[in-house]
Design an enzyme around this catalytic site. Structure first.
Site, PDB file in Angstrom:
ATOM      1  N   SER A 101     -20.228 -16.316  11.065  1.00 42.86           N
ATOM      2  CA  SER A 101     -20.776 -17.534  11.653  1.00 42.86           C
ATOM      3  C   SER A 101     -21.230 -17.216  13.063  1.00 42.86           C
ATOM      4  O   SER A 101     -20.501 -16.564  13.821  1.00 42.86           O
ATOM      5  CB  SER A 101     -19.729 -18.645  11.675  1.00 42.86           C
ATOM      6  OG  SER A 101     -20.264 -19.831  12.233  1.00 42.86           O
ATOM      7  N   HIS A 105     -26.754 -19.853  22.237  1.00 42.88           N
ATOM      8  CA  HIS A 105     -27.172 -20.843  23.226  1.00 42.88           C
ATOM      9  C   HIS A 105     -27.924 -20.132  24.355  1.00 42.88           C
ATOM     10  O   HIS A 105     -27.302 -19.532  25.233  1.00 42.88           O
ATOM     11  CB  HIS A 105     -25.962 -21.579  23.805  1.00 42.88           C
ATOM     12  CG  HIS A 105     -25.256 -22.457  22.825  1.00 42.88           C
ATOM     13  ND1 HIS A 105     -25.823 -23.618  22.341  1.00 42.88           N
ATOM     14  CD2 HIS A 105     -24.024 -22.358  22.250  1.00 42.88           C
ATOM     15  CE1 HIS A 105     -24.972 -24.203  21.503  1.00 42.88           C
ATOM     16  NE2 HIS A 105     -23.889 -23.459  21.424  1.00 42.88           N
ATOM     17  N   HIS A 115     -28.371 -21.279  14.865  1.00 41.36           N
ATOM     18  CA  HIS A 115     -27.089 -21.139  14.177  1.00 41.36           C
ATOM     19  C   HIS A 115     -27.335 -20.493  12.827  1.00 41.36           C
ATOM     20  O   HIS A 115     -28.367 -20.718  12.199  1.00 41.36           O
ATOM     21  CB  HIS A 115     -26.460 -22.526  13.981  1.00 41.36           C
ATOM     22  CG  HIS A 115     -25.494 -22.590  12.838  1.00 41.36           C
ATOM     23  ND1 HIS A 115     -25.853 -23.059  11.583  1.00 41.36           N
ATOM     24  CD2 HIS A 115     -24.184 -22.226  12.750  1.00 41.36           C
ATOM     25  CE1 HIS A 115     -24.800 -22.995  10.782  1.00 41.36           C
ATOM     26  NE2 HIS A 115     -23.783 -22.497  11.452  1.00 41.36           N
ATOM     27  N   ASN A 117     -24.886 -18.890   9.245  1.00 44.63           N
ATOM     28  CA  ASN A 117     -23.638 -18.425   8.653  1.00 44.63           C
ATOM     29  C   ASN A 117     -23.878 -18.038   7.200  1.00 44.63           C
ATOM     30  O   ASN A 117     -24.772 -18.579   6.540  1.00 44.63           O
ATOM     31  CB  ASN A 117     -22.514 -19.453   8.778  1.00 44.63           C
ATOM     32  CG  ASN A 117     -22.682 -20.623   7.837  1.00 44.63           C
ATOM     33  OD1 ASN A 117     -22.302 -20.549   6.666  1.00 44.63           O
ATOM     34  ND2 ASN A 117     -23.247 -21.716   8.332  1.00 44.63           N
ATOM     35  N   VAL A 118     -23.094 -17.079   6.750  1.00 40.62           N
ATOM     36  CA  VAL A 118     -23.073 -16.674   5.346  1.00 40.62           C
ATOM     37  C   VAL A 118     -21.611 -16.470   4.983  1.00 40.62           C
ATOM     38  O   VAL A 118     -20.840 -15.914   5.765  1.00 40.62           O
ATOM     39  CB  VAL A 118     -23.903 -15.407   5.067  1.00 40.62           C
ATOM     40  CG1 VAL A 118     -25.393 -15.714   5.088  1.00 40.62           C
ATOM     41  CG2 VAL A 118     -23.606 -14.303   6.076  1.00 40.62           C
ATOM     42  N   ARG A 119     -21.209 -16.938   3.781  1.00 41.67           N
ATOM     43  CA  ARG A 119     -19.787 -16.944   3.474  1.00 41.67           C
ATOM     44  C   ARG A 119     -19.557 -16.813   1.962  1.00 41.67           C
ATOM     45  O   ARG A 119     -20.431 -17.107   1.149  1.00 41.67           O
ATOM     46  CB  ARG A 119     -19.141 -18.228   3.988  1.00 41.67           C
ATOM     47  CG  ARG A 119     -19.795 -19.482   3.444  1.00 41.67           C
ATOM     48  CD  ARG A 119     -19.282 -20.750   4.118  1.00 41.67           C
ATOM     49  NE  ARG A 119     -19.920 -21.932   3.563  1.00 41.67           N
ATOM     50  CZ  ARG A 119     -21.057 -22.454   4.005  1.00 41.67           C
ATOM     51  NH1 ARG A 119     -21.674 -21.897   5.024  1.00 41.67           N
ATOM     52  NH2 ARG A 119     -21.571 -23.524   3.434  1.00 41.67           N
ATOM     53  N   HIS A 154     -39.681 -21.203   9.504  1.00 42.13           N
ATOM     54  CA  HIS A 154     -39.660 -21.605   8.102  1.00 42.13           C
ATOM     55  C   HIS A 154     -40.384 -20.597   7.204  1.00 42.13           C
ATOM     56  O   HIS A 154     -40.024 -20.459   6.026  1.00 42.13           O
ATOM     57  CB  HIS A 154     -40.243 -23.007   7.942  1.00 42.13           C
ATOM     58  CG  HIS A 154     -39.263 -24.084   8.280  1.00 42.13           C
ATOM     59  ND1 HIS A 154     -38.397 -24.615   7.353  1.00 42.13           N
ATOM     60  CD2 HIS A 154     -38.989 -24.704   9.455  1.00 42.13           C
ATOM     61  CE1 HIS A 154     -37.636 -25.533   7.931  1.00 42.13           C
ATOM     62  NE2 HIS A 154     -37.974 -25.611   9.208  1.00 42.13           N
TER      63      HIS A 154
END
Length: 315
Positions: A101, A105, A115, A117-119, A154
């Protein structure tokens, strides 16, 4: 899960640690001044909570005011409420959770916060087949947005999804728009990106491949924006607006964010969980931007749209 496939948490772990290293090295090179400080931690207590992690934080850089990139690999005897709210059938199962994660800033208000995250989760119970799934994504939070930046963001997300089907990017883009929304403000947090959860229908191998595609595309999506905007001059008024809008970021993370809730409810390490919060933030009572100002433009800009077809202009 396909019968011939094996679930390998060690493969996931090795990839996540490699991703953390690559992202930190790239951000250090981009900043040019500050370096990441590393904090390795473990958790072991009377409640059979185990595992640990590697937290890396860069502070007071030339470009990044604060950047946190956290790896964690934790285990426990039962999933916390935040993980079973949508899947009550998993209540009471022991779990293993691995993830990266990160939150960036920047100092310059013209550079968006980002931001990612991969989980991976696996929940097991004796005598039953394991339940497992992947999740993650990334999103962008501009303060003084530029359409070129958001479209490029995108485009990178769409490219990461393209090998997995034409419907994947639209589905996970729309999910991101819904997820990163402050209901109490009736505002989007940013301009979205990708969000996915409970991904297992492709089988372990294909799902893991998608996780890697998303993780590997993060720097490709974000660094071009940083390079275009990091040297642009900014004013004290723009800095004040950045700090004000950071308050929205804090509100979302503490009220809605699943990762924050999971970490706190599962007995995670508080310092690592809350590294996502900005070092400086401001709130103003009932503040409204002046009509027609560059600050007012942001609120229209944040409305969900098809960024690859619409061009709303820039602030």
């Amino acid at each position: 899960m396909r019968a011939e496939e094996k679930i390998s948490t060690e493969e996931v772990r090795a990839y996540l640690l490699s991703l953390q290293k690559r992202i930190c090295s790239a951000l250090e090179a981009e900043d040019g001044v500050a370096r990441f400080e590393e904090d390795t931690w473990r958790r072991d207590d009377d409640f059979a909570l185990g595992g640990g992690g590697r937290t890396r934080v860069l502070a007071k850089g030339a470009v990044f005011e604060q950047a946190g990139v956290n790896f964690s690999h934790v285990t426990g005897p039962r999933l916390p409420p935040s993980a079973t709210a949508a899947r009550p059938e998993l209540e009471g199962r022991r779990f293993e959770a691995l993830g990266i994660s990160l939150v960036i800033h920047p100092q310059n208000p013209h550079v968006p916060t980002s931001h990612a995250n991969v989980r991976f989760f696996i929940a097991e119970k004796d005598g039953e087949a394991p339940a497992w799934w992947f999740g993650g994504g990334y999103d962008l939070t501009p303060y003084y947005p530029v359409a070129e930046d958001v479209v490029g963001w995108h485009e990178a997300a769409q490219s990461a999804c393209a090998p997995f089907g034409e419907d994947v990017y639209p589905k996970f883009k729309e999910w991101c728009d819904r997820y990163f929304y402050l209901k109490h403000r009736e505002e989007a947090r940013g301009v979205g990106g990708l969000f996915f959860d409970d991904l297992n229908e492709w089988g372990f191998g294909r799902s893991f491949e998608f996780l890697r595609a998303v993780g590997d595309s993060y720097l490709e999506a974000y660094l071009p924006i940083v390079r275009r905007r990091k040297s642009k001059e900014w004013t004290s008024r723009q800095r004040e607006f950045q700090l004000y809008r950071r308050g929205r970021y804090v509100e979302f993370n503490l009220v809605y964010d699943r990762g924050t809730l999971f970490g706190l409810q599962s007995g995670g390490r508080t310092e690592s969980i809350l590294m996502s919060l900005p070092p400086l933030v401001a709130w103003r009572y009932d503040w409204q931007p002046e009509p027609g100002s560059e600050e007012a433009v942001l609120y229209d800009f944040l409305q969900p749209r098809n960024w690859l077809e619409d061009n709303p202009g820039s602030a």
